[in-house]
Design a protein around this motif. Structure first.
Motif, PDB file in Angstrom:
ATOM      1  N   ILE A  88      11.163   0.205  12.971  1.00 42.84           N
ATOM      2  CA  ILE A  88      10.605   1.042  11.920  1.00 42.84           C
ATOM      3  C   ILE A  88       9.133   0.679  11.705  1.00 42.84           C
ATOM      4  O   ILE A  88       8.781  -0.472  11.534  1.00 42.84           O
ATOM      5  N   GLN A  89       8.281   1.702  11.725  1.00 37.86           N
ATOM      6  CA  GLN A  89       6.870   1.489  11.470  1.00 37.86           C
ATOM      7  C   GLN A  89       6.646   1.469   9.956  1.00 37.86           C
ATOM      8  O   GLN A  89       7.020   2.398   9.260  1.00 37.86           O
ATOM      9  N   VAL A  90       6.039   0.419   9.480  1.00 41.26           N
ATOM     10  CA  VAL A  90       5.815   0.256   8.053  1.00 41.26           C
ATOM     11  C   VAL A  90       4.330   0.426   7.761  1.00 41.26           C
ATOM     12  O   VAL A  90       3.494  -0.245   8.342  1.00 41.26           O
ATOM     13  N   ASN A 125       5.706  -5.145  14.895  1.00 40.83           N
ATOM     14  CA  ASN A 125       5.235  -6.042  15.945  1.00 40.83           C
ATOM     15  C   ASN A 125       3.898  -6.683  15.598  1.00 40.83           C
ATOM     16  O   ASN A 125       3.298  -7.365  16.436  1.00 40.83           O
ATOM     17  N   THR A 126       3.425  -6.452  14.376  1.00 44.14           N
ATOM     18  CA  THR A 126       2.177  -7.015  13.840  1.00 44.14           C
ATOM     19  C   THR A 126       1.017  -6.839  14.814  1.00 44.14           C
ATOM     20  O   THR A 126       0.314  -7.788  15.154  1.00 44.14           O
ATOM     21  N   ILE A 152      -2.058  -8.701  13.438  1.00 50.37           N
ATOM     22  CA  ILE A 152      -1.879  -8.709  11.987  1.00 50.37           C
ATOM     23  C   ILE A 152      -1.157  -9.995  11.619  1.00 50.37           C
ATOM     24  O   ILE A 152      -0.091 -10.302  12.158  1.00 50.37           O
ATOM     25  N   ILE A 153      -1.740 -10.759  10.724  1.00 52.21           N
ATOM     26  CA  ILE A 153      -1.159 -12.047  10.353  1.00 52.21           C
ATOM     27  C   ILE A 153       0.190 -11.817   9.682  1.00 52.21           C
ATOM     28  O   ILE A 153       0.318 -11.007   8.768  1.00 52.21           O
ATOM     29  N   GLY A 154       1.218 -12.538  10.161  1.00 50.15           N
ATOM     30  CA  GLY A 154       2.562 -12.363   9.611  1.00 50.15           C
ATOM     31  C   GLY A 154       3.583 -13.112  10.435  1.00 50.15           C
ATOM     32  O   GLY A 154       3.361 -14.247  10.831  1.00 50.15           O
ATOM     33  N   LYS A 155       4.685 -12.446  10.724  1.00 47.89           N
ATOM     34  CA  LYS A 155       5.821 -13.100  11.375  1.00 47.89           C
ATOM     35  C   LYS A 155       5.513 -13.557  12.793  1.00 47.89           C
ATOM     36  O   LYS A 155       6.116 -14.502  13.280  1.00 47.89           O
TER      37      LYS A 155
END
Length: 280
Positions: A88-90, A125-126, A152-155
């Motif tokens: 899912i694209q958020v 997928n950041t 993108i900073i994250g998981k």
């Protein structure tokens, strides 16, 4: 819908319809069995005209006419719309494909007009990609557009730059991220970055700021041109997006250029329209 175990929700003993037992209720399971005849004799207040027969409705129940042993019984609680993993694209109202930003980049005493258009944003997928246009950087290229992609900073990506392509270090990361006031408020220690895992997994995309790295790749639209005289894009941007205002602040880094060149951008209003979409 919840299913209840008869052992944990017995009938009220004072009810006139409740059987009288002197022993423990859990030892009397067989007395609470529901048979086909019992179900057929029930009267419902709601309309059941769409039910063909009592036998058809019995497909909702187990073939056995007794309740399973307590150790084998597990209440059902499941989201029927989440039976398969979905990519899912958020998005938020600014970080989405087609978003446009405009502003400037400062390098020493010079200021250059800059425009950014996002092409792809994948929060799952950041990853991110887009086009960056800078004006009057060189005489030969008064308008220069480059393609960039980023993290993108994250998981999947932390504040510590790990890809060798970026040519950074933990010390350099700290020096640049620390120039963002919002980042200093996070109180994260990049020297022991593994301790920040909870923030990356659970809070990175819930705060008022989203952090990224943007790495320019080539002169758009010719992917074979990676550099031109008088302009360098061998470095990358440390980027912070304010998700409330849509403003972007960035710091350009390359070891052979002026340090802390600042990028300031504002979102171009688009009435919330997203130029691309994906059916999941």
């Amino acid at each position: 819908m919840q299913l209840y175990d008869i052992d944990t929700h017995p009938l009220v003993i004072d009810s006139p319809h409740a059987p009288r037992y002197d022993t423990c209720l859990s030892s009397q399971k067989n007395c609470w069995s529901v048979t086909d005849n019992d179900l057929c004799s029930l009267s419902f207040s709601q309309d059941t005209s769409n039910v063909d027969s009592c036998e058809d409705s019995m497909s909702l129940f187990s073939d056995s006419d007794t309740f399973p042993d307590e150790k084998d019984y597990t209440p059902i609680s499941r989201d029927i719309f989440n039976t398969q993993k979905q990519n899912i694209q958020v998005f938020n109202s600014f970080l989405k494909p087609g978003s446009m930003f405009t502003g400037h980049q400062e390098s020493g005493r010079h200021q250059y007009k800059v425009e950014v258009k996002l092409l792809n944003v994948d929060m799952h997928n950041t990853s991110i990609s887009g086009l960056l246009t800078i004006h009057n950087l060189t005489e030969t290229h008064p308008v220069l557009t480059t393609y960039f992609d980023g993290e993108i900073i994250g998981k999947k990506h932390s504040f510590v730059t790990k890809s060798k392509e970026y040519e950074s270090s933990v010390r350099n990361d700290i020096q640049h991220w620390a120039r963002f006031t919002s980042w200093r408020d996070l109180n994260l220690d990049l020297r022991e970055d593994e301790k920040n895992e909870h923030w990356y997994q659970n809070q990175a995309h819930l705060s008022d700021h989203i952090y990224m790295r943007w790495k320019e790749k080539f002169i758009y639209p010719d992917s074979n041109v990676s550099n031109i005289k008088g302009a360098s894009f061998a470095g990358f941007y440390y980027v912070c997006l304010n998700v409330r205002t849509g403003s972007i602040t960035g710091l350009y880094f390359h070891k052979f250029t002026d340090r802390f060149q600042q990028l300031d951008l504002s979102h171009v209003p688009d009435m919330g329209v997203c130029q691309t979409f994906e059916l999941c």
